[in-house]
Design a protein around this motif. Sequence first.
Motif, PDB file in Angstrom:
ATOM      1  N   ALA A   1      -9.684  -2.502   5.382  1.00  0.00           N
ATOM      2  CA  ALA A   1      -8.747  -3.355   6.116  1.00  0.00           C
ATOM      3  C   ALA A   1      -7.814  -4.081   5.159  1.00  0.00           C
ATOM      4  N   GLU A   2      -8.361  -4.536   4.024  1.00  0.00           N
ATOM      5  CA  GLU A   2      -7.546  -5.224   3.024  1.00  0.00           C
ATOM      6  C   GLU A   2      -7.450  -4.347   1.781  1.00  0.00           C
ATOM      7  N   ILE A   3      -6.230  -4.138   1.326  1.00  0.00           N
ATOM      8  CA  ILE A   3      -5.997  -3.266   0.165  1.00  0.00           C
ATOM      9  C   ILE A   3      -5.997  -4.115  -1.097  1.00  0.00           C
TER      10      ILE A   3
ATOM     11  N   ILE B   1      -3.508  -0.641  -5.690  1.00  0.00           N
ATOM     12  CA  ILE B   1      -2.050  -0.469  -5.722  1.00  0.00           C
ATOM     13  C   ILE B   1      -1.570  -0.212  -7.146  1.00  0.00           C
ATOM     14  N   ALA B   2      -2.107  -0.999  -8.093  1.00  0.00           N
ATOM     15  CA  ALA B   2      -1.713  -0.848  -9.498  1.00  0.00           C
ATOM     16  C   ALA B   2      -2.130   0.514 -10.037  1.00  0.00           C
TER      17      ALA B   2
ATOM     18  N   SER C   1      -3.116   7.636   0.892  1.00  0.00           N
ATOM     19  CA  SER C   1      -2.057   7.796   1.885  1.00  0.00           C
ATOM     20  C   SER C   1      -1.813   6.499   2.643  1.00  0.00           C
ATOM     21  N   SER C   2      -2.894   5.814   3.016  1.00  0.00           N
ATOM     22  CA  SER C   2      -2.756   4.560   3.755  1.00  0.00           C
ATOM     23  C   SER C   2      -2.073   3.485   2.907  1.00  0.00           C
ATOM     24  N   ILE C   3      -2.434   3.421   1.628  1.00  0.00           N
ATOM     25  CA  ILE C   3      -1.830   2.421   0.738  1.00  0.00           C
ATOM     26  C   ILE C   3      -0.336   2.686   0.565  1.00  0.00           C
TER      27      ILE C   3
ATOM     28  N   LYS D   1       1.438   1.616   3.773  1.00  0.00           N
ATOM     29  CA  LYS D   1       1.482   0.181   4.064  1.00  0.00           C
ATOM     30  C   LYS D   1       2.158  -0.640   2.965  1.00  0.00           C
ATOM     31  N   GLU D   2       1.831  -0.336   1.707  1.00  0.00           N
ATOM     32  CA  GLU D   2       2.316  -1.173   0.604  1.00  0.00           C
ATOM     33  C   GLU D   2       3.677  -0.730   0.076  1.00  0.00           C
TER      34      GLU D   2
END
Length: 381
Positions: A264-266, A271-272, A306-308, A311-312
Amino acid sequence: MKTPIFNIHDLILVLTLAVCVLLVIFQWLLSKQKAIASQLLSGFFVCVGASALCNLLLWNDYIGLHSEVAKMVLSLGLVTAVVGKSVCLYLYVVAITRANFSLRAKDALHLLNLFTVVGWVLWGGLDSDRLRFQSASHTEYSIQLTNYLWHYLKILPVVYAFAAALEIYRYKQQLKQFYSSLSLQGPYWLLLLTLGFALNWFWSLVVHLLGQTVSFSIADSFGIFDNYITFVLVNALFVYSLLYAHQLLETKEKLKEKEVVAPAEISPDAIARIRNTMEKQQLYLKQNLNIEDFARQVGIHFREVSSIINKEFNTNFFEFVNEYRVNRAKQMLVDPQYAEMTILDILLESGFNSKSSFHRFFKRYTGMSAAEFRKQTSAAE
């Protein structure tokens, strides 16, 4: 049809039947598709051919059927062929666009359409004479049943064809979640053909509805056009199946509960890692990079990657990678070290494998062509 055997309009039905028989044989001999897709396409050709034959026998006044059994068989054959071609086209599209597709128990629900129309015909005693509204025993009730059956038979193919077109649209969007380089020529032609069938069958529905308000002869004249378009589309679909269908990239099946999904929380670390893996290892230079290969380098499940990205970075994998490639191409175009390289060489060196993709993305991100960009930067120096 009120013309002697056979006028040109009847002949197109005969040709459609003959071509469909040949296409089934060629499909068995020449097809490079997976077996289930080939079988479904063969089923589609069989049903289209059977539909042409049934329509020829039904509407030609000079081919008389005198047996009550033959009249009922003709009626059952027609409704079965209509349902069959609708379902087979839809399942064929699904089969060639999904990985590891196989018929499952839930697909048997499509048979409800067949049970419905067959039961309709048998229960109402709707033989070929009643389908033509020429039965002496027609009652107001049976006429109403026949009208509803025709409505159902005209609407059903349209619904399935547009559902197939929607599947192709979703497929094109899903491809961009998994691949950094892809050709949309195959999906484009598949969508075009499927929409062709959808519009052709929609036209048949419109003609049927017109038949409720205009004379039969006028509606019949409009309806003849449908037979010619069907003949063209069937041949085009066969050619497509030989040239493009086996080249289509496949998308993944929907997630099962046990599969890894994005949290739920990335985390900032995830991300890095995605950004650093792309920039430091320069994976975008790999022309056929897909999200699974990239995810292995990142060390995160590809669904989460893929989700990151969605969303990000507010984009899909296809766009994400190609933006890096455009930036690389821009660096090369302004670097004197690469002044002797052609734009074709540069697009290949920057990870693109398609000139059309390169030019489309380059103009999107810079507002100009690569040649204009090089010329502009050279003049500034």
